[in-house]
Design an enzyme around this catalytic site. Sequence first.
Site, PDB file in Angstrom:
ATOM      1  N   ARG A  11       6.444   5.772  13.400  1.00  0.00           N
ATOM      2  CA  ARG A  11       5.758   6.459  14.483  1.00  0.00           C
ATOM      3  C   ARG A  11       4.311   6.772  14.092  1.00  0.00           C
ATOM      4  O   ARG A  11       3.411   6.690  14.900  1.00  0.00           O
ATOM      5  CB  ARG A  11       6.525   7.742  14.794  1.00  0.00           C
ATOM      6  CG  ARG A  11       5.886   8.596  15.825  1.00  0.00           C
ATOM      7  CD  ARG A  11       6.808   9.739  16.209  1.00  0.00           C
ATOM      8  NE  ARG A  11       6.147  10.583  17.169  1.00  0.00           N
ATOM      9  CZ  ARG A  11       5.381  11.610  16.848  1.00  0.00           C
ATOM     10  NH1 ARG A  11       5.193  11.925  15.595  1.00  0.00           N
ATOM     11  NH2 ARG A  11       4.791  12.320  17.784  1.00  0.00           N
ATOM     12  N   ASP A  38      35.151  -6.310   3.116  1.00  0.00           N
ATOM     13  CA  ASP A  38      33.765  -6.466   2.658  1.00  0.00           C
ATOM     14  C   ASP A  38      33.637  -7.751   1.852  1.00  0.00           C
ATOM     15  O   ASP A  38      32.634  -8.454   1.919  1.00  0.00           O
ATOM     16  CB  ASP A  38      33.357  -5.295   1.751  1.00  0.00           C
ATOM     17  CG  ASP A  38      33.207  -4.019   2.545  1.00  0.00           C
ATOM     18  OD1 ASP A  38      33.404  -4.075   3.774  1.00  0.00           O
ATOM     19  OD2 ASP A  38      32.899  -2.979   1.931  1.00  0.00           O
ATOM     20  N   LYS A  57      20.580  14.682  19.042  1.00  0.00           N
ATOM     21  CA  LYS A  57      19.259  14.559  18.415  1.00  0.00           C
ATOM     22  C   LYS A  57      19.473  14.237  16.936  1.00  0.00           C
ATOM     23  O   LYS A  57      19.888  15.094  16.158  1.00  0.00           O
ATOM     24  CB  LYS A  57      18.474  15.857  18.575  1.00  0.00           C
ATOM     25  CG  LYS A  57      17.044  15.725  18.112  1.00  0.00           C
ATOM     26  CD  LYS A  57      16.235  16.944  18.504  1.00  0.00           C
ATOM     27  CE  LYS A  57      14.765  16.771  18.190  1.00  0.00           C
ATOM     28  NZ  LYS A  57      14.466  16.400  16.823  1.00  0.00           N
ATOM     29  N   CYS A 114      23.671  29.529 -25.848  1.00  0.00           N
ATOM     30  CA  CYS A 114      24.366  28.643 -24.905  1.00  0.00           C
ATOM     31  C   CYS A 114      25.744  29.218 -24.586  1.00  0.00           C
ATOM     32  O   CYS A 114      26.515  29.526 -25.505  1.00  0.00           O
ATOM     33  CB  CYS A 114      24.509  27.260 -25.525  1.00  0.00           C
ATOM     34  SG  CYS A 114      25.562  26.173 -24.546  1.00  0.00           S
ATOM     35  N   GLU A 169      22.143  13.511  25.056  1.00  0.00           N
ATOM     36  CA  GLU A 169      22.375  12.723  23.830  1.00  0.00           C
ATOM     37  C   GLU A 169      22.285  13.636  22.628  1.00  0.00           C
ATOM     38  O   GLU A 169      21.814  14.751  22.724  1.00  0.00           O
ATOM     39  CB  GLU A 169      21.250  11.693  23.627  1.00  0.00           C
ATOM     40  CG  GLU A 169      21.088  10.708  24.701  1.00  0.00           C
ATOM     41  CD  GLU A 169      19.725  10.026  24.603  1.00  0.00           C
ATOM     42  OE1 GLU A 169      19.164   9.926  23.506  1.00  0.00           O
ATOM     43  OE2 GLU A 169      19.250   9.614  25.656  1.00  0.00           O
ATOM     44  N   ASP A 188      31.033 -10.655   2.474  1.00  0.00           N
ATOM     45  CA  ASP A 188      30.039 -11.064   1.463  1.00  0.00           C
ATOM     46  C   ASP A 188      30.152 -12.550   1.160  1.00  0.00           C
ATOM     47  O   ASP A 188      29.158 -13.231   0.947  1.00  0.00           O
ATOM     48  CB  ASP A 188      30.240 -10.272   0.162  1.00  0.00           C
ATOM     49  CG  ASP A 188      29.874  -8.817   0.351  1.00  0.00           C
ATOM     50  OD1 ASP A 188      29.219  -8.504   1.361  1.00  0.00           O
ATOM     51  OD2 ASP A 188      30.259  -7.990  -0.499  1.00  0.00           O
ATOM     52  N   LYS A 238      17.449  22.597  20.108  1.00  0.00           N
ATOM     53  CA  LYS A 238      17.816  22.533  18.680  1.00  0.00           C
ATOM     54  C   LYS A 238      18.801  23.653  18.350  1.00  0.00           C
ATOM     55  O   LYS A 238      18.629  24.792  18.796  1.00  0.00           O
ATOM     56  CB  LYS A 238      16.560  22.682  17.811  1.00  0.00           C
ATOM     57  CG  LYS A 238      15.569  21.552  18.031  1.00  0.00           C
ATOM     58  CD  LYS A 238      15.229  20.803  16.782  1.00  0.00           C
ATOM     59  CE  LYS A 238      14.235  21.467  15.901  1.00  0.00           C
ATOM     60  NZ  LYS A 238      13.785  20.583  14.823  1.00  0.00           N
TER      61      LYS A 238
HETATM   62  S1  IVH Z   1      13.636  10.465  22.652  1.00  0.00           S
HETATM   63  C1  IVH Z   1       9.679   9.983  24.595  1.00  0.00           C
HETATM   64  N1  IVH Z   1      16.077  10.811  21.767  1.00  0.00           N
HETATM   65  O1  IVH Z   1      13.244  13.645  17.778  1.00  0.00           O
HETATM   66  C2  IVH Z   1      10.815  10.552  23.889  1.00  0.00           C
HETATM   67  N2  IVH Z   1      14.285  11.347  20.313  1.00  0.00           N
HETATM   68  O2  IVH Z   1      11.429  15.906  18.099  1.00  0.00           O
HETATM   69  C3  IVH Z   1      11.091   9.859  22.640  1.00  0.00           C
HETATM   70  N3  IVH Z   1      14.993  12.089  18.092  1.00  0.00           N
HETATM   71  O3  IVH Z   1      10.250  11.827  17.690  1.00  0.00           O
HETATM   72  C4  IVH Z   1      12.114  10.491  21.832  1.00  0.00           C
HETATM   73  N4  IVH Z   1      17.160  11.906  18.438  1.00  0.00           N
HETATM   74  O4  IVH Z   1      12.241  11.017  16.273  1.00  0.00           O
HETATM   75  C5  IVH Z   1      14.773  10.917  21.479  1.00  0.00           C
HETATM   76  N5  IVH Z   1      18.292  11.011  21.120  1.00  0.00           N
HETATM   77  C6  IVH Z   1      16.998  11.109  20.841  1.00  0.00           C
HETATM   78  C7  IVH Z   1      16.536  11.546  19.589  1.00  0.00           C
HETATM   79  C8  IVH Z   1      15.166  11.656  19.359  1.00  0.00           C
HETATM   80  C9  IVH Z   1      16.221  12.216  17.558  1.00  0.00           C
HETATM   81  C10 IVH Z   1      13.751  12.410  17.355  1.00  0.00           C
HETATM   82  C11 IVH Z   1      12.631  11.426  17.549  1.00  0.00           C
HETATM   83  C12 IVH Z   1      11.500  12.224  18.144  1.00  0.00           C
HETATM   84  C13 IVH Z   1      11.841  13.606  17.698  1.00  0.00           C
HETATM   85  C14 IVH Z   1      11.209  14.637  18.595  1.00  0.00           C
END
Ligand code: IVH
Length: 685
Positions: free
Chosen positions: A148, A42, A127, A423, A125, A46, A329
Site C-alpha cells: 500500500r 503434502d 478485519k 543462579c 466482513e 510435493d 475494532k
Molecule cells: S477494505 C477502500 N476490508 O484494514 C477500503 N480492509 O484500517 C479498503 N483490512 O488498509 C479496505 N481487513 O489493510 C478492507 N475486510 C477488510 C479488511 C481490511 C483488513 C485492513 C486494510 C486497510 C485497513 C484499514
Amino acid sequence: MINFGSNSMRKEDAAAEIEQLKKEINRHNYLYYVQAKPEISDYEFDTMLEKLIALEQEFPELISSDSPSQRVGGQITKEFPTVHHRERMLSLSNTYSLQEVDDFYKRVSKLLPEQYESCPAFAAELKFDGVAVSLVYRDGLLVRGATRGDGSQGDDITPNIKTLQSVPLRLGSFSGEQLCQSGSGEIEVRGEVFMRKDDFTALNEARSEDEQFANPRNATAGSLKLQDSAEVARRKLFFVAYYMKGETVTVPSHYERLVLLEKLGFYTGGNFSLCYTLEDIYGFISQWAEKRWKLPYEIDGVVLKLNDIALWKELGATSKSPRWAIAYKYPAQRAKTIVRKVVFQVGRLGTITPVAQLEPVKLAGTTVSRSTLHNLDEVARLDVRLNDTVFIEKSGEIIPKIISVDKEERGGDTVPIVVPDVCPSCGTPLERPSNEVNYYCPNEDGCPAQVRARLEHFASRNAMDINGLGKAIVEQLVSSGMVSDAGDLYSITEDKVRGLERQAEKSAAKLLKAIEESKKQGYDRVLFALGIRHVGLATARELTAAYPSLDKLRKASIEELSDVPDIGPVVAESIHDFFGKPSAAAIIEKLRAAGVRLEAAKPKEPVNLRFEGFAVIFTGSMEQYTRDEAAGLVLERGGKVVTSVTKNTNLVVAGKNPGSKLEKARKLGVKVISESEFDEMLHEQ
Ligand code: IVH
C-alpha cells in the site's frame, strides 16, 4: 526387468503433461489453501511439483509465468521499484464505539436514494490484521503485487507475492472459471497478507532471541520486504481478498464480488454476511467478538461495506477513507490481576529472565497465570512490584503482557523485585556484562537449567523435531544423569528410559523411535539445533549454503564467517566462539558417532520414468513403503495413482492381504506385480 517403453519424451507430450500437472497442482492448491479440504498428502503434492519442475528443466521453453513452479522463489531483489496505484489505496475509518456504527448506518441511509432509506444492505466482513497489498491481473495473469505504501505509491513486491500459494497466478486457472464475460483487461484485487498464529509461533521458535517478531503482523510486514523470495516462500504467508475492481468486472454488489473472488481462486476466509438492519450488524459484531479466538489467524475487528457498488461513487471518500465503509475494532482485551510471585528463569544461553506469576485470570479466550517481564529494564520501566495489581493485555493477541501497574491499588504489602545474586538453578554468582540489560549464569556446562533448556531447543519442532521429548522427560533424563548434552540422547536405551518415573513401555519405545528418526534431519536443522547464540534457522541455512559440512564450518575464521550473506561480525564471533569450546567438540563427536547428518545432502539423483503414462493401483499392505510414499514414488516416476480398478488401470501392486481390487484386476486382465517387483521397477536404471 519389466519394460514399459522408452523414457525420452517428445516436446508435444511434455507440453501436454506440463499443462495437466499445472492444472492438477492448481486444483490441489485451491483445495488446500482456499477450501481447506485437501485431497492428497503434502508428499504427493510435493512430488507432483517436483515432477513439473523436472519437466520444465528439460524443456525450459515451456515454462510460463503462471506455472506453480514459479512460486518456489529464488529471485533476489536488491531494491523494490516504486509503483503508483491506479486508484488510491484508501484506509478505513475506524471506531471502537457501537454508537458510531449506529451513526454510520444512519448517515449512509440518509444519503442514499429514496428506495434504500428503509434498509440498505451492508456486507459485513472480518478485519484481518495483516498488511494490505494490491494485485494487478492483466488478461487473467498476475502481473504485479504491490504494498500500500502511502496509499498513492507503494513497493513492487511481485517476486515475493508470487510465492504465496493462496495468490492465483492466473485467475480461475484450476476450474477454467472465466472472469465475467472475457477475463480480459486489467483487474485489481486488494486484500491482506497475514500469517497464521501457529506459523508465527513456529517462525519465532526458529529465530534467535534477538530476532523475535512481536506479533504476526510485524512478522508479515518483515517477510514481505525480504530480498530473497525463496525465504518468503518458507514464511507461509496467506493472502485474503476483500476487494476487486476492473473494467470487465460488472458484478454490481460487493457481496457477489466476494463470491466471485472465491470462484476465481482467491481465499476470502468465507466469513462474510449480508446485513440489512442494525440488529444484523450488531449480531455479526457480537458473534465474532467471541468466535474470533477460535480462528487460526488474528482479526482486530469487523468491516462494514455498503453492498451496492454503484452507490460508492455517490458517497465518495474523505482524503483518507471511503464514506461507504467503516471498521469496528474490538477493544484491546485487558484484564486486571495481581503479581503473586516472580521467578527467574534460566535460558539455554544462561540469560536470566524474570517471569511474573499471576493470580489466574481469563483473557481473550484463555486463562493467563504468567507473563514474562523480559529483563530488569522492563521491570524498572513498569515500576512493578510483588503483590501489585497490574493490567495485562495480549500483545498480538497471543502472548500475555503486563501493560501497567494500577498504582491506586498499591498497598503497603508490595515488595520490589530484585535479581538474586546467584543462579536459581545452580547457585553460581550471576554476571551482568556492562553493555547489556540481561544477567547471565556463566556456568554454561554445569547449570542444569541451561542443560535442560538446550535439550528442549535441540528437540523442538524446527530443530530435530523429536516428538515426545518434552519438558518433563528432559528433566528426568538430566536429573538421572543419563543425559548431559544433546549427543547423549543417541546413546540412551529403552530399558533405561523405561526405568524413569511415569515412563510406560509404549512411550519409551516411541521416544527412542523419534530420537532415531531425528538422525534423518537435514544438516541445516542440526546446525540450528546446536543452539549457537544468534543462529536462527535462516542463518543456519545461509551457513549451510556457504559451508556444506560442519567440519569446514568449524575451521572458518571470524573474517571468513563475516563474508557469508547476512552474517555480521557479532554473529560471526559467536559462531567462532561456539566451535572453540571443548563442550561443542564433545557434542559434535557424539552426534557424528550416532550418524546424525553433519553435511548438506547431495543434490537428488535423477529418477527413472518407469511409470510414465501408467495408472497404478495399490492393494494390500507393503513392508517397505507406506501408501503415501509408494504413491509419491510412482508420481515421481511419471505415473498416476488411482483408487479403483477399471479397464484403464495398467498395473496393480499387490502387497500382503490384498483386497477385492486384486480379484477385479485379474478379471479385467490388468497386470499384477508384487512388492519386490515394484521395488525392482523403482530402482531400474
Ligand atoms: S477494505 C477502500 N476490508 O484494514 C477500503 N480492509 O484500517 C479498503 N483490512 O488498509 C479496505 N481487513 O489493510 C478492507 N475486510 C477488510 C479488511 C481490511 C483488513 C485492513 C486494510 C486497510 C485497513 C484499514
